[in-house]
Write a protein that holds these residues in place. Sequence first.
Motif, short mmCIF file in Angstrom:
data_model
loop_
_atom_site.label_atom_id
_atom_site.label_comp_id
_atom_site.label_asym_id
_atom_site.label_seq_id
_atom_site.Cartn_x
_atom_site.Cartn_y
_atom_site.Cartn_z
N GLN A 195 57.81 123.09 25.59
CA GLN A 195 56.73 122.09 25.52
C GLN A 195 57.28 120.69 25.30
O GLN A 195 56.78 119.72 25.86
CB GLN A 195 55.75 122.45 24.40
N GLN A 196 58.32 120.59 24.48
CA GLN A 196 58.90 119.27 24.21
C GLN A 196 59.57 118.70 25.46
O GLN A 196 59.42 117.51 25.76
CB GLN A 196 59.90 119.36 23.05
N LEU A 197 60.29 119.54 26.21
CA LEU A 197 60.91 119.07 27.44
C LEU A 197 59.86 118.66 28.47
O LEU A 197 59.94 117.58 29.06
CB LEU A 197 61.83 120.13 28.03
N LEU A 198 58.86 119.51 28.67
CA LEU A 198 57.82 119.20 29.66
C LEU A 198 56.98 118.00 29.23
O LEU A 198 56.61 117.17 30.06
CB LEU A 198 56.94 120.44 29.89
N GLY A 199 56.69 117.89 27.94
CA GLY A 199 55.95 116.73 27.45
C GLY A 199 56.73 115.44 27.60
O GLY A 199 56.17 114.41 28.00
N SER A 200 58.00 115.49 27.32
CA SER A 200 58.86 114.31 27.48
C SER A 200 58.91 113.89 28.95
O SER A 200 58.83 112.71 29.27
CB SER A 200 60.27 114.60 26.98
N THR A 201 59.03 114.88 29.82
CA THR A 201 59.06 114.60 31.25
C THR A 201 57.75 113.96 31.69
O THR A 201 57.76 112.97 32.43
CB THR A 201 59.33 115.90 32.04
N ALA A 202 56.63 114.49 31.22
CA ALA A 202 55.31 113.93 31.57
C ALA A 202 55.18 112.49 31.09
O ALA A 202 54.50 111.68 31.72
CB ALA A 202 54.20 114.80 30.99
N GLN A 203 55.84 112.17 29.98
CA GLN A 203 55.80 110.82 29.41
C GLN A 203 56.87 109.91 30.00
O GLN A 203 56.97 108.75 29.63
CB GLN A 203 55.98 110.90 27.89
N GLY A 204 57.71 110.44 30.88
CA GLY A 204 58.79 109.65 31.47
C GLY A 204 59.89 109.33 30.47
O GLY A 204 60.49 108.26 30.50
N ARG A 205 60.18 110.29 29.60
CA ARG A 205 61.16 110.08 28.53
C ARG A 205 62.35 111.04 28.65
O ARG A 205 62.18 112.19 29.00
CB ARG A 205 60.51 110.28 27.17
N CYS A 206 63.49 110.54 28.28
CA CYS A 206 64.68 111.35 28.09
C CYS A 206 64.55 111.99 26.71
O CYS A 206 64.08 111.35 25.78
CB CYS A 206 65.92 110.45 28.15
N ILE A 207 64.95 113.25 26.58
CA ILE A 207 64.83 113.91 25.28
C ILE A 207 66.22 114.05 24.64
O ILE A 207 67.20 114.30 25.33
CB ILE A 207 64.13 115.28 25.43
N PHE A 208 66.28 113.83 23.35
CA PHE A 208 67.52 113.94 22.58
C PHE A 208 67.40 115.14 21.65
O PHE A 208 66.40 115.28 20.94
CB PHE A 208 67.75 112.67 21.76
N THR A 209 68.40 116.02 21.67
CA THR A 209 68.35 117.23 20.86
C THR A 209 69.73 117.67 20.40
O THR A 209 70.74 117.35 21.03
CB THR A 209 67.69 118.38 21.65
N PHE A 210 69.75 118.43 19.31
CA PHE A 210 70.96 119.11 18.86
C PHE A 210 70.96 120.56 19.34
O PHE A 210 71.92 121.28 19.14
CB PHE A 210 71.04 119.11 17.32
#
Length: 84
Positions: free
Chosen positions: A44-59
């Motif tokens: 959900q975080q990856l798909l939500g970030s994509t929908a928002q046009g955002r790169c996601i940062f994770t450990f």
Amino acid sequence: MAKPRLHLDADASYRALQKALTARGHDVTRTPGEWMALDASDEQQLLGSTAQGRCIFTFNIADFMRLVRKYPEHDGVMLANQQD
């Protein structure tokens, strides 16, 4: 060139990090936030970030490596090794 828009996933979601980046003019959101619930899955975080046009940062390297193969159309994933 436009600055990248960033989302901090639940594993890397430190308010201090978001505040420091925002203070330097970056557009940064985090989990939890206005459009991402605290209990959102990695997917959900990856798909939500994509929908928002955002790169996601994770450990969370292992899980997100699997997800980027499943969803190759995203706005970027920054993987970082978490250290003490």
